[in-house]
Design a protein around this motif. Structure first.
Motif, short mmCIF file in Angstrom:
data_model
loop_
_atom_site.label_atom_id
_atom_site.label_comp_id
_atom_site.label_asym_id
_atom_site.label_seq_id
_atom_site.Cartn_x
_atom_site.Cartn_y
_atom_site.Cartn_z
N TYR A 145 0.99 -1.15 -0.10
CA TYR A 145 0.09 -0.08 0.10
C TYR A 145 1.02 1.27 -0.18
O TYR A 145 1.71 1.39 0.88
CB TYR A 145 -1.08 0.19 1.24
N ARG A 146 0.67 2.03 -1.09
CA ARG A 146 1.38 3.34 -1.22
C ARG A 146 0.76 4.52 -1.64
O ARG A 146 0.17 4.46 -2.71
CB ARG A 146 2.66 3.04 -2.15
N ARG A 147 0.55 5.22 -0.65
CA ARG A 147 -0.49 6.44 -0.82
C ARG A 147 0.24 7.78 -0.34
O ARG A 147 0.81 7.89 0.72
CB ARG A 147 -1.79 6.43 -0.19
N PRO A 148 0.79 8.55 -1.61
CA PRO A 148 1.72 9.65 -1.25
C PRO A 148 0.95 10.41 -0.09
O PRO A 148 -0.17 10.90 -0.26
CB PRO A 148 1.71 10.33 -2.52
N GLY A 149 1.56 10.84 0.88
CA GLY A 149 1.19 11.64 1.83
C GLY A 149 0.71 10.87 3.12
O GLY A 149 0.41 11.38 4.02
N ARG A 262 4.85 9.43 -9.10
CA ARG A 262 4.63 8.97 -7.82
C ARG A 262 5.55 8.88 -6.81
O ARG A 262 5.62 9.00 -5.62
CB ARG A 262 3.64 7.62 -7.60
N ARG A 263 6.67 8.06 -7.51
CA ARG A 263 7.98 8.03 -6.77
C ARG A 263 8.71 8.92 -6.41
O ARG A 263 9.10 9.41 -5.42
CB ARG A 263 8.91 7.18 -7.74
N ARG A 264 8.58 10.25 -7.19
CA ARG A 264 9.05 11.67 -6.73
C ARG A 264 8.31 12.09 -5.55
O ARG A 264 9.08 12.65 -4.60
CB ARG A 264 9.19 12.42 -7.93
N GLY A 270 9.13 15.06 3.44
CA GLY A 270 8.51 16.47 4.09
C GLY A 270 9.01 17.69 3.55
O GLY A 270 8.69 18.70 4.01
N ARG A 271 9.85 17.56 2.32
CA ARG A 271 10.30 18.85 1.87
C ARG A 271 9.25 19.63 1.17
O ARG A 271 8.26 19.22 0.90
CB ARG A 271 11.48 18.39 0.63
N GLN A 278 3.22 16.46 -5.68
CA GLN A 278 1.95 15.70 -5.65
C GLN A 278 0.96 16.30 -6.52
O GLN A 278 0.02 15.65 -7.22
CB GLN A 278 1.60 15.90 -3.99
N ALA A 279 0.77 17.56 -6.71
CA ALA A 279 -0.08 18.10 -7.66
C ALA A 279 0.02 17.62 -9.17
O ALA A 279 -0.64 17.36 -10.02
CB ALA A 279 0.00 19.61 -7.63
N GLU A 280 1.38 17.66 -9.55
CA GLU A 280 1.87 16.88 -10.86
C GLU A 280 1.51 15.71 -11.11
O GLU A 280 1.15 15.06 -12.06
CB GLU A 280 3.43 17.38 -10.98
N TYR A 281 1.64 14.80 -10.08
CA TYR A 281 1.21 13.51 -9.98
C TYR A 281 -0.18 13.42 -10.27
O TYR A 281 -0.78 12.54 -10.98
CB TYR A 281 1.58 12.66 -8.54
N LYS A 282 -1.08 14.13 -9.46
CA LYS A 282 -2.68 14.14 -9.60
C LYS A 282 -2.86 14.68 -10.87
O LYS A 282 -3.81 13.69 -11.57
CB LYS A 282 -3.28 15.18 -8.53
N THR A 283 -2.59 15.33 -11.42
CA THR A 283 -2.58 16.04 -13.01
C THR A 283 -2.34 14.88 -13.88
O THR A 283 -2.99 14.36 -14.78
CB THR A 283 -1.69 17.07 -13.33
#
Length: 338
Positions: A145-149, A262-264, A270-271, A278-283
């Motif tokens: 299970y991998r969910r960014p954030g 997603r890997r990025r 926490g940077r 995250q916005a780029e990944y969602k787009t």
């Protein structure tokens, strides 16, 4: 969304699913009332389904000599309710026949399947497994299970009966992009001939002398061939088969891009740049979703036009493949999906 394509890429015949993105209304698809657990049996394996059943939080299908179970235990319940669910699951598993392969999104933690600690839910499940003579087949500690954030975890667990554990091969977490917060797990199960009868079983007792010796030699050769096919499988060519009818080079590239983005996000920790990443990944994920949707719509219209011209062409093969229908013996073509 990407499920059929990923199944084709890995030659998967039996898919054990939890909270599926889409529920198929076909005979080779088994799901419970809440649509949280499902099993999809594909290709030649469909003909080997001998029994099936549904419980509150699980479904099962007996394929050949093995009973496969899909389990989903929600994280959104109190301790007493979770204990009751595990009790019902144990009662259901105890009544199932033959060798068991139990796979589930259990939403529990235990060192036995790669977590750093065992919580109360994990202990309940391990106690159930011990009473049923089940052992954990998970290998390593790769997150499923991998969910960014929200961090990583291993809620997805595979168990099998102790005596059949050696038949589970190449258990692994697939690293490709799945368009889900969960990674797919793949493994091979080769216990179909573990209890193969002795060659003499198929030799009629009335045969004697030369006839009996020749028949025994034939049966021994057949058994040897089956055992070799089981323990040393012949090379399979499923990965050279055509992709899903809606698959395109654009979708393949977008899938790779989603995985990379997603890997990025995960590596950013926490940077400050994490929000932008995250916005780029969602787009990018939306682009992939829209590309698949548009491709399916476009291809469906094309298939409808082809059916008008040739009722036994590509459209017929895709529909009968999805419905599990038998192909009339008069036709020369065969459904190649597995």
């Amino acid at each position: 969304m990407l499920q059929p394509q990923i199944a084709d890429e890995h030659d998967a015949d039996i898919l054990i699913l939890f909270e599926p993105y889409r529920v198929r209304q076909t005979q080779d698809w088994i799901t419970n009332e809440t649509k949280t657990a499902a099993i999809w049996v594909r290709g030649a394996a469909r003909a080997r389904i001998t029994a099936r059943g549904v419980g509150d939080d699980y479904v099962w299908a007996r394929v050949g000599a093995v009973t496969y179970v899909s389990v989903y235990l929600t994280p959104n319940c109190a301790a007493a309710e979770f204990r009751a669910k595990v009790g019902l699951l144990e009662d259901g598993l105890r009544d199932l026949p033959g060798d068991l392969v139990v796979a589930g999104d259990l939403n529990a933690r235990a060192v036995e399947w790669g977590m750093t600690a065992t919580n109360r839910r994990g202990r309940l499940l391990l106690e159930m497994a011990a009473r049923l003579d089940l052992v954990v087949a998970n290998t390593g500690d790769v997150p499923t299970y991998r969910r960014p954030g929200f961090g990583d975890s291993i809620p997805d667990v595979t168990m099998t009966t102790d005596r059949t554990l050696p038949q589970i091969g190449r258990w692994r977490v697939l690293e490709g992009y799945t368009a889900s917060d969960h990674q797919y797990i793949a493994f091979e199960f080769s216990a179909e001939l573990a209890a193969a009868p002795a060659p003499t079983t198929d030799v009629p007792p009335e045969l004697t002398g030369r006839q009996r010796a020749e028949r025994l030699a034939d049966e021994t050769a057949k058994l040897t061939t089956r055992l070799c096919d089981s323990t040393m499988p012949k090379r399979r060519y499923g990965r050279n088969r055509p992709p899903q009818y809606w698959w395109t080079d654009e979708i393949a590239e977008l899938r790779k891009s989603c995985l990379a983005k997603r890997r990025r996000v995960t590596r950013a920790g926490g940077r400050p740049e994490r929000i932008t990443l995250q916005a780029e990944y969602k787009t990018e994920r939306k682009r992939l979703t829209y590309a698949i949707r548009d491709s399916k719509t476009r291809c469906w219209k094309k298939l409808c036009e082809e059916v008008d011209r040739d009722p036994w062409g590509a459209g017929y093969k895709i529909v009968t493949g999805r419905l599990g229908a038998r192909i009339p013996p008069e036709l020369n073509g065969r459904d190649k999906r597995r």
